[in-house]
Design a protein around this motif. Structure first.
Motif, PDB file in Angstrom:
ATOM      1  N   PRO A 164      -1.772 -11.507  -4.622  1.00  0.00           N
ATOM      2  CA  PRO A 164      -0.537 -11.090  -5.285  1.00  0.00           C
ATOM      3  C   PRO A 164       0.154  -9.937  -4.550  1.00  0.00           C
ATOM      4  O   PRO A 164      -0.487  -9.083  -3.940  1.00  0.00           O
ATOM      5  CB  PRO A 164      -1.027 -10.622  -6.656  1.00  0.00           C
ATOM      6  N   GLY A 165       1.477  -9.920  -4.628  1.00  0.00           N
ATOM      7  CA  GLY A 165       2.273  -8.769  -4.201  1.00  0.00           C
ATOM      8  C   GLY A 165       1.961  -8.228  -2.829  1.00  0.00           C
ATOM      9  O   GLY A 165       1.833  -8.974  -1.840  1.00  0.00           O
ATOM     10  N   SER A 166       1.825  -6.904  -2.758  1.00  0.00           N
ATOM     11  CA  SER A 166       1.618  -6.255  -1.470  1.00  0.00           C
ATOM     12  C   SER A 166       0.223  -6.484  -0.909  1.00  0.00           C
ATOM     13  O   SER A 166      -0.023  -6.166   0.256  1.00  0.00           O
ATOM     14  CB  SER A 166       1.895  -4.752  -1.589  1.00  0.00           C
ATOM     15  N   ALA A 167      -0.704  -7.028  -1.692  1.00  0.00           N
ATOM     16  CA  ALA A 167      -1.995  -7.424  -1.138  1.00  0.00           C
ATOM     17  C   ALA A 167      -1.796  -8.509  -0.087  1.00  0.00           C
ATOM     18  O   ALA A 167      -2.500  -8.546   0.931  1.00  0.00           O
ATOM     19  CB  ALA A 167      -2.931  -7.909  -2.240  1.00  0.00           C
ATOM     20  N   ALA A 168      -0.838  -9.399  -0.318  1.00  0.00           N
ATOM     21  CA  ALA A 168      -0.525 -10.431   0.671  1.00  0.00           C
ATOM     22  C   ALA A 168       0.014  -9.814   1.948  1.00  0.00           C
ATOM     23  O   ALA A 168      -0.341 -10.239   3.059  1.00  0.00           O
ATOM     24  CB  ALA A 168       0.486 -11.421   0.080  1.00  0.00           C
ATOM     25  N   ASP A 169       0.871  -8.792   1.815  1.00  0.00           N
ATOM     26  CA  ASP A 169       1.391  -8.109   3.005  1.00  0.00           C
ATOM     27  C   ASP A 169       0.263  -7.460   3.792  1.00  0.00           C
ATOM     28  O   ASP A 169       0.256  -7.475   5.027  1.00  0.00           O
ATOM     29  CB  ASP A 169       2.402  -7.035   2.591  1.00  0.00           C
ATOM     30  N   LEU A 182      -5.235  -2.229  13.917  1.00  0.00           N
ATOM     31  CA  LEU A 182      -5.134  -1.008  13.126  1.00  0.00           C
ATOM     32  C   LEU A 182      -3.997  -1.149  12.136  1.00  0.00           C
ATOM     33  O   LEU A 182      -2.869  -1.498  12.519  1.00  0.00           O
ATOM     34  CB  LEU A 182      -4.887   0.209  14.033  1.00  0.00           C
ATOM     35  N   VAL A 183      -4.279  -0.884  10.866  1.00  0.00           N
ATOM     36  CA  VAL A 183      -3.277  -0.977   9.804  1.00  0.00           C
ATOM     37  C   VAL A 183      -3.467   0.218   8.880  1.00  0.00           C
ATOM     38  O   VAL A 183      -4.592   0.615   8.571  1.00  0.00           O
ATOM     39  CB  VAL A 183      -3.423  -2.290   9.001  1.00  0.00           C
ATOM     40  N   VAL A 184      -2.356   0.811   8.426  1.00  0.00           N
ATOM     41  CA  VAL A 184      -2.372   1.903   7.460  1.00  0.00           C
ATOM     42  C   VAL A 184      -1.826   1.386   6.131  1.00  0.00           C
ATOM     43  O   VAL A 184      -0.774   0.743   6.097  1.00  0.00           O
ATOM     44  CB  VAL A 184      -1.540   3.098   7.956  1.00  0.00           C
ATOM     45  N   HIS A 185      -2.549   1.668   5.063  1.00  0.00           N
ATOM     46  CA  HIS A 185      -2.175   1.194   3.728  1.00  0.00           C
ATOM     47  C   HIS A 185      -2.076   2.400   2.803  1.00  0.00           C
ATOM     48  O   HIS A 185      -2.985   3.229   2.754  1.00  0.00           O
ATOM     49  CB  HIS A 185      -3.232   0.210   3.215  1.00  0.00           C
ATOM     50  N   THR A 186      -0.969   2.524   2.078  1.00  0.00           N
ATOM     51  CA  THR A 186      -0.764   3.670   1.192  1.00  0.00           C
ATOM     52  C   THR A 186      -0.561   3.208  -0.238  1.00  0.00           C
ATOM     53  O   THR A 186      -0.015   2.126  -0.495  1.00  0.00           O
ATOM     54  CB  THR A 186       0.456   4.496   1.621  1.00  0.00           C
ATOM     55  N   GLY A 234      -1.472   4.524  -4.743  1.00  0.00           N
ATOM     56  CA  GLY A 234      -2.232   5.303  -5.706  1.00  0.00           C
ATOM     57  C   GLY A 234      -3.504   4.602  -6.125  1.00  0.00           C
ATOM     58  O   GLY A 234      -4.014   3.707  -5.443  1.00  0.00           O
ATOM     59  N   GLU A 235      -3.991   4.973  -7.307  1.00  0.00           N
ATOM     60  CA  GLU A 235      -5.268   4.439  -7.780  1.00  0.00           C
ATOM     61  C   GLU A 235      -5.213   2.934  -7.961  1.00  0.00           C
ATOM     62  O   GLU A 235      -6.149   2.221  -7.592  1.00  0.00           O
ATOM     63  CB  GLU A 235      -5.643   5.124  -9.099  1.00  0.00           C
ATOM     64  N   ALA A 236      -4.122   2.412  -8.520  1.00  0.00           N
ATOM     65  CA  ALA A 236      -4.028   0.971  -8.767  1.00  0.00           C
ATOM     66  C   ALA A 236      -4.039   0.165  -7.482  1.00  0.00           C
ATOM     67  O   ALA A 236      -4.478  -0.989  -7.462  1.00  0.00           O
ATOM     68  CB  ALA A 236      -2.758   0.668  -9.569  1.00  0.00           C
ATOM     69  N   SER A 237      -3.589   0.774  -6.383  1.00  0.00           N
ATOM     70  CA  SER A 237      -3.488   0.044  -5.115  1.00  0.00           C
ATOM     71  C   SER A 237      -4.840  -0.285  -4.516  1.00  0.00           C
ATOM     72  O   SER A 237      -4.917  -1.060  -3.562  1.00  0.00           O
ATOM     73  CB  SER A 237      -2.670   0.861  -4.109  1.00  0.00           C
ATOM     74  N   LEU A 238      -5.931   0.289  -5.027  1.00  0.00           N
ATOM     75  CA  LEU A 238      -7.255  -0.041  -4.495  1.00  0.00           C
ATOM     76  C   LEU A 238      -7.590  -1.512  -4.674  1.00  0.00           C
ATOM     77  O   LEU A 238      -8.459  -2.049  -3.979  1.00  0.00           O
ATOM     78  CB  LEU A 238      -8.324   0.816  -5.177  1.00  0.00           C
ATOM     79  N   ALA A 239      -6.911  -2.172  -5.605  1.00  0.00           N
ATOM     80  CA  ALA A 239      -7.134  -3.608  -5.771  1.00  0.00           C
ATOM     81  C   ALA A 239      -6.734  -4.384  -4.522  1.00  0.00           C
ATOM     82  O   ALA A 239      -7.269  -5.475  -4.274  1.00  0.00           O
ATOM     83  CB  ALA A 239      -6.344  -4.116  -6.979  1.00  0.00           C
ATOM     84  N   GLU A 240      -5.826  -3.836  -3.722  1.00  0.00           N
ATOM     85  CA  GLU A 240      -5.347  -4.556  -2.539  1.00  0.00           C
ATOM     86  C   GLU A 240      -6.362  -4.566  -1.398  1.00  0.00           C
ATOM     87  O   GLU A 240      -6.636  -5.640  -0.841  1.00  0.00           O
ATOM     88  CB  GLU A 240      -4.002  -3.982  -2.125  1.00  0.00           C
ATOM     89  N   PRO A 241      -6.961  -3.432  -1.003  1.00  0.00           N
ATOM     90  CA  PRO A 241      -8.046  -3.537  -0.018  1.00  0.00           C
ATOM     91  C   PRO A 241      -9.239  -4.330  -0.540  1.00  0.00           C
ATOM     92  O   PRO A 241      -9.953  -4.962   0.245  1.00  0.00           O
ATOM     93  CB  PRO A 241      -8.419  -2.078   0.271  1.00  0.00           C
ATOM     94  N   GLN A 264       2.407  -0.389   8.659  1.00  0.00           N
ATOM     95  CA  GLN A 264       2.164   0.421   7.472  1.00  0.00           C
ATOM     96  C   GLN A 264       2.559  -0.400   6.251  1.00  0.00           C
ATOM     97  O   GLN A 264       3.699  -0.849   6.130  1.00  0.00           O
ATOM     98  CB  GLN A 264       2.968   1.713   7.527  1.00  0.00           C
ATOM     99  N   VAL A 265       1.599  -0.591   5.365  1.00  0.00           N
ATOM    100  CA  VAL A 265       1.827  -1.381   4.159  1.00  0.00           C
ATOM    101  C   VAL A 265       1.797  -0.439   2.967  1.00  0.00           C
ATOM    102  O   VAL A 265       0.781   0.190   2.688  1.00  0.00           O
ATOM    103  CB  VAL A 265       0.759  -2.480   4.002  1.00  0.00           C
TER     104      VAL A 265
END
Length: 776
Positions: free
Chosen positions: A385-390, A400-404, A406-413, A542-543
């Protein structure tokens, strides 16, 4: 009395309270503020880092030397190497390999262009040292040195496995200085009026000839953690008598190195030359330029020239690497001299930052290992879903990729790791500490490396230290590189340049590295700002997560991140403000909240509630709060160094490392703790310097963790410690409920709106610029 830890002096902190290119200056401390018999802890970047720095030396940061742990007796048997010593030995071995590879580089390391005046003279001294010659005494009046072109990027060979590790116990050289060496150092310290408790650490630093070294150069005492220039001056006067003077070359070198070390504690990897010389003058060094020259000549520091970036732009490349720039002269198309800055830094951090830049450049410039077809990666992204796909798409084609976020975004990694595992990659995540590791393991749905042994290819979580030492993680392959294909580093803003360099050097060719974290939290305890520098450098994709943190707490913390402290509706009592008039009332209300109000009204028991306050000292610092909370929650006589079974504690085995846990028991072996699912035995003589009660923590200690309920204590004397990153970090540790014991009135919204993070002087963007093209 402030809630900040009692710093050694205001001057060292001010010396590094700077902008990225204008390090601050020091204020001369009042004469007689501390005599040679008193030793304070080193200053730190934030009020809450002093305890970690003090843990390494075994002297409590808030107490004079001689009141901390007992000095090591000369007849003591060599103790078995502890986990912290094995970790430090592994890092030393890795740094030695970095230095050897650095020596094999062809051409200079410096980046920059044409210099003139004092800066050019300084570089002449540096080059003389590089060639093995002693610089002339009049080097600062010598003609301008010849210019040298910037080097081509050099990729590093894969590192060997760091040995020994915590997984391979055993002695690593001598366990400590020889008893006779300690005794001889103790005698000379007593002769100079310095605390004899410093003898073991001084002997370990200066080696077998420590007594002769101190007599020949008493200012060597400044190398011991916590000793200040005024104290070293008193020691030198006692030993040298009339020979001692402020113009002594030995003093100039020692104070120069000391200032650079204080800058590192505040997060800088180097200081600008003009500001360093100005600070030396304020410290009573008559000829600051000569002091810097002498320090460089003796190899105790390094000098660099970096091209200055245009306002708001990307750092300029080194001379010879930018189109239209004269490689020899550092001049643009119109023949103008390019502005540069001259920086002075300690070799340890300079090599680490350069090694980090080379390792990151290797990842960016090399094609990642082809695990799965492009169609397979695209299918995995389509299912996310969403930015996890990006994030999955970016990782598919980049090393090398940088991902930024908050707390909810940990679902993406987490989604990335599951997708990578399904594609056959050996995928791992690593967090700076056990709090972050265990939190992400719960989200990932897999056991952490500390709690169980997952399948050999299953995604799992380790700590960065455990990964590097081999105590956790996949281990290393035959070439000494980490045996993995994808590494996701969580809470990446906590990475300092040394940890970052070790990680980058340890990754195999073709591996993928993802750095993920919240850029608004406090930066690392150690020097550097790796995550922020990578965001500025723009050398990789950067995602940015589009997942907002939910609920009233998410709304509050998100607003703080952009400098706004607004009114938030909290119908479920998610946020409660408790006004107080003074520190005494703050302590009383905090205990009341933890022990009674929060369990009764919110349903969160005291053991799941964390108290956070700006510093260790003061009437409402961690020490005062922990004493009051212990008395209410786990009263006891504190027969073992103030601790009883059941006490909530934090253990700092090394500077910057915090292990939360509980006291199990105490016996002749030491204090037995349950930390992060394992048992730790802290020897009796190390308890006072490395274990604190843990009901109340500082924000730096709490980084990486989240608790169902958090009580943030802001007494009136904490105003100077408040900043937007501190408040963001402290408030963001709460998952369900946040109580704010509020005694700072308008200082709270003012800090959120007007006090950003203290800038740090670093070189990573400049070092990356000539090696990596700008990412789209």
């Amino acid at each position: 009395m402030s809630t900040e830890p009692e710093p050694a002096s205001k001057d060292a902190t001010d010396a590094v309270d700077t902008g990225p290119e204008t390090p601050g200056t020091a204020e001369a401390s009042a004469p007689g503020a501390a005599g040679p018999a008193e030793v304070s802890a080193p200053d730190a970047a934030e009020p809450d880092t002093a305890a970690d720095a003090g843990a390494a030396s075994g002297v409590r940061p808030d107490e004079p030397a001689g009141q901390g742990p007992a000095a090591v007796d000369g007849a003591e048997a060599a103790a078995q190497v502890s986990e912290a010593e094995a970790e430090l030995a592994a890092q030393r071995a890795e740094r030695e390999r970095i230095e050897r590879r650095k020596a094999e580089k062809q051409g200079p390391i410096d980046a920059g262009g044409k210099l003139s005046g004092t800066a050019a003279d300084l570089l002449a001294a540096v080059r003389a040292v590089e060639s093995g010659e002693k610089p002339a005494a009049t080097v600062f009046g010598a003609p301008e040195p010849a210019r040298r072109p910037a080097p081509e990027p050099v990729r590093r060979a894969r590192p060997e496995a760091a040995e020994p590790s915590a997984a391979q116990p055993g002695p690593v050289g001598p366990a400590g200085p020889a008893p006779e060496t300690v005794q001889s150092v103790r005698r000379v310290l007593a002769e100079g009026g310095a605390p004899e408790a410093l003898a073991p650490q001084t002997a370990a630093l200066l080696g077998e000839g420590a007594e002769d070294a101190l007599r020949a150069d008493p200012w060597q005492l400044l190398r011991v953690g916590g000793v200040r220039p005024e104290q070293a001056d008193g020691f030198a006067r006692a030993l040298l008598g009339a020979e001692c003077g402020p113009d002594d070359e030995r003093r100039g070198r020692a104070v120069t190195v000391w200032l650079l070390e204080q800058a590192a504690l505040a997060g800088h990897t180097a200081l600008e030359l003009p500001r360093l010389t100005a600070t030396l003058a304020q410290r009573g060094v008559p000829d600051p330029d000569a002091a810097v020259q002498s320090t460089l000549a003796e190899g105790e520091a390094l000098a660099f020239q970096d091209a200055l970036e245009e306002s708001g732009g990307r750092p300029e490349r080194a001379a010879g690497s930018v189109e239209g720039t004269d490689a020899e002269g550092g001049e643009g198309e119109e023949g103008e001299e390019r502005p540069v800055r001259v920086l002075i830094g300690l070799e340890r951090y300079a090599l680490a930052e350069e090694s980090l830049a080379d390792g990151l450049a290797r990842l960016v410039n090399s094609a990642p290992k082809q695990d799965g077809s492009a169609a397979d990666w695209e299918q995995a992204a389509a299912c996310a879903p969403g930015s996890a796909a990006d994030l999955i798409r970016a990782v598919a084609g980049h090393g090398l990729v940088v991902h930024t976020g908050g707390e909810a975004s940990l679902a993406e990694p987490a989604a990335l790791l599951h997708a990578a595992h399904a594609l056959g990659l050996r995928a791992w995540a690593a967090a700076p500490g056990p709090l972050g590791r265990d939190r992400f393991a719960a989200l990932l749905g897999a056991p952490s490396a500390d709690s169980a042994s997952p399948g050999p290819a299953a995604p799992a979580v380790a700590t960065v230290t455990g990964l590097l030492t081999g105590a956790e993680g996949p281990g290393r392959d035959a070439d000494g590189a980490l045996d993995l294909d994808l590494l996701v580093v969580l809470d990446a803003p906590q990475l300092d340049v040394e940890a970052g360099a070790l990680l980058a050097e340890s990754l195999p060719d073709g591996a993928r590295l993802v750095l993920t974290g919240d850029p608004a939290v406090l930066w690392s305890v150690g020097p550097g700002r790796v995550f922020a520098d990578l965001l500025v450098a723009r050398v990789c994709p950067q995602v940015a997560s589009r997942l907002p943190d939910p609920g009233p707490l998410g709304e509050l913390v998100s607003g703080i991140g952009i400098g706004e402290l607004g009114q938030v509706e909290a119908p479920g009592k998610e946020i409660v403000i408790v006004p107080v008039r003074d520190a005494g009332e703050a302590v009383h209300r905090t205990v009341q909240l933890v022990a009674d109000s929060v369990p009764r009204a919110i349903g969160v028991p005291a053991e799941e509630t964390q108290v956070i306050t700006p510093g260790h000292g003061g009437a409402a610092g961690t020490r005062a709060l922990n004493a009051a909370l212990k008395e209410r929650l786990n009263p006891g006589p504190g027969r073992f160094g103030g601790f009883d079974p059941g006490d909530r504690v934090v253990h700092s085995p090394a500077p910057g490392r915090v292990l939360p846990g509980r006291v199990v028991k105490a016996d002749a072996d030491g204090l037995h703790l349950s930390c992060a699912g394992g048992t730790v035995v802290v020897p009796r003589d190390r308890v006072e310097g490395s274990v604190r009660h843990g009901w109340a923590l500082t924000a730096h200690q709490a980084l990486g963790g989240r608790w169902p309920a958090v009580v943030v204590v802001l007494p009136g004397d904490a105003v100077q410690a408040l900043s937007r990153p501190w408040i963001y970090t402290a408030f963001g540790r709460a998952a369900r409920h946040l109580s704010v014991v509020h005694g700072v009135e308008q200082a709270l919204p003012r800090a959120v709106a007007e006090v950003p993070a203290k800038p740090r002087t670093t070189r990573l963007p400049v070092l990356l610029a000539p090696q990596v093209p700008v990412a789209d």
